[in-house]
Design a protein around this motif. Structure first.
Motif, PDB file in Angstrom:
ATOM      1  N   VAL A 167       0.875  -1.173   0.000  1.00 48.44           N
ATOM      2  CA  VAL A 167       0.000   0.000   0.000  1.00 48.44           C
ATOM      3  C   VAL A 167       0.909   1.218   0.000  1.00 48.44           C
ATOM      4  CG1 VAL A 167      -1.765   1.301   1.247  1.00 48.44           C
ATOM      5  CG2 VAL A 167      -1.850  -1.199   1.229  1.00 48.44           C
ATOM      6  N   ASN A 168       0.756   2.047  -1.006  1.00 47.15           N
ATOM      7  CA  ASN A 168       1.605   3.240  -1.146  1.00 47.15           C
ATOM      8  C   ASN A 168       3.091   2.869  -1.063  1.00 47.15           C
ATOM      9  OD1 ASN A 168      -0.743   4.748  -1.365  1.00 47.15           O
ATOM     10  ND2 ASN A 168      -0.832   5.127   0.827  1.00 47.15           N
ATOM     11  N   GLU A 226       2.122  -4.167   3.468  1.00 44.29           N
ATOM     12  CA  GLU A 226       1.045  -4.044   4.457  1.00 44.29           C
ATOM     13  C   GLU A 226       0.616  -5.439   4.895  1.00 44.29           C
ATOM     14  OE1 GLU A 226      -0.911  -3.055   7.160  1.00 44.29           O
ATOM     15  OE2 GLU A 226      -0.529  -1.203   6.060  1.00 44.29           O
ATOM     16  N   LEU A 276      -8.264   2.090   3.755  1.00 43.62           N
ATOM     17  CA  LEU A 276      -7.753   2.819   2.601  1.00 43.62           C
ATOM     18  C   LEU A 276      -8.648   3.998   2.308  1.00 43.62           C
ATOM     19  CD1 LEU A 276      -7.134  -0.256   0.282  1.00 43.62           C
ATOM     20  CD2 LEU A 276      -5.483   0.878   1.761  1.00 43.62           C
ATOM     21  N   ARG A 277      -8.038   5.075   1.835  1.00 41.37           N
ATOM     22  CA  ARG A 277      -8.772   6.282   1.481  1.00 41.37           C
ATOM     23  C   ARG A 277      -8.458   6.649   0.031  1.00 41.37           C
ATOM     24  NH1 ARG A 277      -8.125   6.102   6.675  1.00 41.37           N
ATOM     25  NH2 ARG A 277      -9.542   7.137   8.098  1.00 41.37           N
ATOM     26  N   ASP A 322      -4.938   6.301  -2.137  1.00 42.77           N
ATOM     27  CA  ASP A 322      -4.059   5.184  -1.789  1.00 42.77           C
ATOM     28  C   ASP A 322      -3.900   4.256  -2.994  1.00 42.77           C
ATOM     29  OD1 ASP A 322      -3.614   6.003   0.840  1.00 42.77           O
ATOM     30  OD2 ASP A 322      -5.237   4.770   1.653  1.00 42.77           O
ATOM     31  N   ARG A 340      -5.712   2.181  -7.733  1.00 44.33           N
ATOM     32  CA  ARG A 340      -5.795   3.387  -6.921  1.00 44.33           C
ATOM     33  C   ARG A 340      -7.233   3.557  -6.423  1.00 44.33           C
ATOM     34  NH1 ARG A 340      -4.626   6.905 -10.570  1.00 44.33           N
ATOM     35  NH2 ARG A 340      -2.412   6.960 -10.207  1.00 44.33           N
TER      36      ARG A 340
END
Length: 72
Positions: free
Chosen positions: A43-44, A48, A55-56, A59, A69
């Motif tokens: 993640v990014n 993870e 997640l927002r 991300d 994305r």
């Protein structure tokens, strides 16, 4: 790696395991648990290990040479 595919979500946040399925990166929740625990999901650009990671939008999730994305 290719440019990430934009995958819209309905809420403000989504859990990593759910997003992997929504983005068609995996087949099932059981597979999500396995690949996340094995450290195969980023993640990014960071590994993870938490399936419940929230997640927002913005991300980027990467797995097996594909990336997606989160978009709102």
């Amino acid at each position: 790696m290719r440019e990430p595919v934009d995958v819209p979500i309905d809420d403000d946040v989504i859990r990593l395991g759910q997003f992997l399925k929504l983005a068609n990166l995996i087949e099932s929740g059981a597979e999500a648990k396995t690949v996340i625990a094995a450290g195969l999901v980023r993640v990014n650009d960071e590994i993870e290990l938490r399936r419940g990671r929230q997640l927002r939008p913005g991300d980027v999730v990467a797995f097996a040479g594909h990336s997606a994305r989160v978009t709102g």
